[in-house]
Design a protein around this motif. Structure first.
Motif, PDB file in Angstrom:
ATOM      1  N   THR A 288     -12.791  -2.041  -6.762  1.00 56.74           N
ATOM      2  CA  THR A 288     -13.497  -2.422  -7.986  1.00 56.74           C
ATOM      3  C   THR A 288     -13.200  -1.378  -9.051  1.00 56.74           C
ATOM      4  O   THR A 288     -13.501  -0.192  -8.862  1.00 56.74           O
ATOM      5  N   ALA A 289     -12.605  -1.814 -10.154  1.00 53.78           N
ATOM      6  CA  ALA A 289     -12.235  -0.892 -11.230  1.00 53.78           C
ATOM      7  C   ALA A 289     -13.491  -0.275 -11.847  1.00 53.78           C
ATOM      8  O   ALA A 289     -14.372  -1.013 -12.287  1.00 53.78           O
ATOM      9  N   PRO A 290     -13.569   1.058 -11.893  1.00 54.40           N
ATOM     10  CA  PRO A 290     -14.743   1.693 -12.483  1.00 54.40           C
ATOM     11  C   PRO A 290     -14.727   1.680 -14.009  1.00 54.40           C
ATOM     12  O   PRO A 290     -15.786   1.714 -14.637  1.00 54.40           O
ATOM     13  N   VAL A 291     -13.524   1.623 -14.598  1.00 52.33           N
ATOM     14  CA  VAL A 291     -13.378   1.619 -16.053  1.00 52.33           C
ATOM     15  C   VAL A 291     -12.240   0.672 -16.430  1.00 52.33           C
ATOM     16  O   VAL A 291     -11.370   0.362 -15.617  1.00 52.33           O
ATOM     17  N   THR A 292     -12.230   0.229 -17.668  1.00 57.57           N
ATOM     18  CA  THR A 292     -11.151  -0.608 -18.171  1.00 57.57           C
ATOM     19  C   THR A 292      -9.891   0.236 -18.314  1.00 57.57           C
ATOM     20  O   THR A 292      -9.946   1.362 -18.805  1.00 57.57           O
ATOM     21  N   GLY A 293      -8.763  -0.303 -17.866  1.00 57.58           N
ATOM     22  CA  GLY A 293      -7.498   0.413 -17.986  1.00 57.58           C
ATOM     23  C   GLY A 293      -6.392  -0.292 -17.240  1.00 57.58           C
ATOM     24  O   GLY A 293      -6.568  -1.395 -16.716  1.00 57.58           O
ATOM     25  N   ASP A 294      -5.248   0.359 -17.184  1.00 57.27           N
ATOM     26  CA  ASP A 294      -4.095  -0.137 -16.439  1.00 57.27           C
ATOM     27  C   ASP A 294      -4.061   0.570 -15.092  1.00 57.27           C
ATOM     28  O   ASP A 294      -4.135   1.811 -15.034  1.00 57.27           O
ATOM     29  N   TYR A 295      -3.936  -0.204 -14.021  1.00 53.21           N
ATOM     30  CA  TYR A 295      -3.957   0.335 -12.666  1.00 53.21           C
ATOM     31  C   TYR A 295      -2.653   0.005 -11.951  1.00 53.21           C
ATOM     32  O   TYR A 295      -2.169  -1.128 -12.018  1.00 53.21           O
ATOM     33  N   MET A 296      -2.087   0.990 -11.294  1.00 51.57           N
ATOM     34  CA  MET A 296      -0.944   0.772 -10.416  1.00 51.57           C
ATOM     35  C   MET A 296      -1.522   0.349  -9.064  1.00 51.57           C
ATOM     36  O   MET A 296      -2.318   1.081  -8.473  1.00 51.57           O
TER      37      MET A 296
ATOM     38  N   ALA B 189     -13.526  -2.955 -16.531  1.00 53.90           N
ATOM     39  CA  ALA B 189     -14.545  -2.350 -15.677  1.00 53.90           C
ATOM     40  C   ALA B 189     -15.212  -3.454 -14.857  1.00 53.90           C
ATOM     41  O   ALA B 189     -15.515  -4.529 -15.375  1.00 53.90           O
ATOM     42  N   SER B 190     -15.369  -3.238 -13.566  1.00 57.36           N
ATOM     43  CA  SER B 190     -15.975  -4.151 -12.585  1.00 57.36           C
ATOM     44  C   SER B 190     -15.049  -5.259 -12.106  1.00 57.36           C
ATOM     45  O   SER B 190     -15.446  -6.067 -11.267  1.00 57.36           O
ATOM     46  N   ASP B 191     -13.805  -5.343 -12.620  1.00 56.01           N
ATOM     47  CA  ASP B 191     -12.834  -6.279 -12.048  1.00 56.01           C
ATOM     48  C   ASP B 191     -12.494  -5.820 -10.634  1.00 56.01           C
ATOM     49  O   ASP B 191     -12.589  -4.633 -10.312  1.00 56.01           O
ATOM     50  N   THR B 192     -12.056  -6.769  -9.799  1.00 58.84           N
ATOM     51  CA  THR B 192     -11.741  -6.439  -8.415  1.00 58.84           C
ATOM     52  C   THR B 192     -10.291  -6.761  -8.089  1.00 58.84           C
ATOM     53  O   THR B 192      -9.647  -7.562  -8.766  1.00 58.84           O
ATOM     54  N   ALA B 193      -9.799  -6.119  -7.014  1.00 59.02           N
ATOM     55  CA  ALA B 193      -8.455  -6.378  -6.504  1.00 59.02           C
ATOM     56  C   ALA B 193      -8.513  -6.419  -4.981  1.00 59.02           C
ATOM     57  O   ALA B 193      -9.130  -5.553  -4.354  1.00 59.02           O
ATOM     58  N   THR B 194      -7.884  -7.449  -4.406  1.00 55.11           N
ATOM     59  CA  THR B 194      -7.775  -7.594  -2.958  1.00 55.11           C
ATOM     60  C   THR B 194      -6.350  -8.030  -2.618  1.00 55.11           C
ATOM     61  O   THR B 194      -5.594  -8.440  -3.499  1.00 55.11           O
ATOM     62  N   VAL B 195      -6.006  -7.939  -1.340  1.00 58.50           N
ATOM     63  CA  VAL B 195      -4.708  -8.406  -0.860  1.00 58.50           C
ATOM     64  C   VAL B 195      -4.958  -9.606   0.051  1.00 58.50           C
ATOM     65  O   VAL B 195      -5.795  -9.552   0.954  1.00 58.50           O
ATOM     66  N   LYS B 196      -4.226 -10.685  -0.215  1.00 64.37           N
ATOM     67  CA  LYS B 196      -4.390 -11.914   0.558  1.00 64.37           C
ATOM     68  C   LYS B 196      -3.026 -12.468   0.945  1.00 64.37           C
ATOM     69  O   LYS B 196      -2.008 -12.085   0.367  1.00 64.37           O
ATOM     70  N   TYR B 197      -3.035 -13.364   1.909  1.00 62.93           N
ATOM     71  CA  TYR B 197      -1.794 -14.023   2.316  1.00 62.93           C
ATOM     72  C   TYR B 197      -2.047 -15.503   2.551  1.00 62.93           C
ATOM     73  O   TYR B 197      -3.178 -15.952   2.711  1.00 62.93           O
ATOM     74  N   GLN B 198      -0.941 -16.233   2.596  1.00 60.54           N
ATOM     75  CA  GLN B 198      -0.967 -17.621   3.035  1.00 60.54           C
ATOM     76  C   GLN B 198       0.308 -17.878   3.824  1.00 60.54           C
ATOM     77  O   GLN B 198       1.406 -17.636   3.327  1.00 60.54           O
ATOM     78  N   GLN B 199       0.153 -18.305   5.065  1.00 63.40           N
ATOM     79  CA  GLN B 199       1.279 -18.798   5.854  1.00 63.40           C
ATOM     80  C   GLN B 199       1.194 -20.304   5.769  1.00 63.40           C
ATOM     81  O   GLN B 199       0.234 -20.907   6.229  1.00 63.40           O
ATOM     82  N   TYR B 200       2.195 -20.926   5.155  1.00 65.01           N
ATOM     83  CA  TYR B 200       2.171 -22.376   4.976  1.00 65.01           C
ATOM     84  C   TYR B 200       2.964 -23.018   6.103  1.00 65.01           C
ATOM     85  O   TYR B 200       4.179 -22.855   6.200  1.00 65.01           O
TER      86      TYR B 200
END
Length: 172
Positions: free
Chosen positions: A73-81, A136-147
């Motif tokens: 969860t991003a604590p502040v607005t910005g660019d994240y690697m 700020a408060s945006d989230t990032a996760t890693v997901k997959y799909q095997q089709y």
């Protein structure tokens, strides 16, 4: 404060926020960043419609305490690697494709692999690195799909951060 050719800029709480030494090396000890991985292997299931979240339950770095429950969860607005690397064993050539995503509140970033090899490869590697604009408060996760393909065939290797990990940090 300046002492012995070193600069130490303190935060409002009196904690070092920016340090610079006499050689010009600058560090930001409070800069948000994380590095984590799965504690164990995860068998991939196939789906024609759903994304599956990858569990990252072993944190080795979590500066700022912004990573929890497989989510940054991003604590502040910005660019994240943001970056993930996955070792996936026994990729199923019967699958039409494998999608791997970094899913953020603003957009999804993805890589796709269509496993059209002569036989199931024993080991495979998937990775993606992005610069994501996050509020700020945006989230990032890693997901997959095997089709399609064989269910519960491919395995995401966990328990060793050399093989599978998810990381990120605030660029500015």
């Amino acid at each position: 404060s300046v002492s012995g050719g070193k600069l130490d800029l303190l935060s409002g709480a009196g904690v070092s926020a920016i340090l610079a030494d006499g050689d010009g090396n600058v560090t930001k000890p409070l800069q948000p960043r994380f590095f984590c991985g799965p504690s164990s292997n995860a068998t991939m299931s196939n789906s024609t419609s759903a994304l599956t979240q990858i569990a990252f339950d072993t944190e080795t770095i979590d500066r700022g305490g912004n990573f929890a429950s497989n989510t940054f969860t991003a604590p502040v607005t910005g660019d994240y690697m943001l970056h993930f690397q996955l070792r996936v064993d026994s990729v199923d050539i019967a699958a039409l494709y494998y999608y791997f995503y970094i899913e953020t509140s603003n957009r999804n970033y993805q890589t796709i692999q269509a496993p059209h090899w002569a036989s199931d490869p024993e080991y495979n590697h998937f990775a993606l690195t992005v610069i994501a604009d996050m509020d700020a408060s945006d989230t990032a996760t890693v997901k997959y799909q095997q089709y399609s393909g064989t269910d519960n065939h491919a395995t995401i290797i966990g328990g060793d951060l050399r093989y599978t990990h998810f990381s990120g940090y605030l660029l500015g």
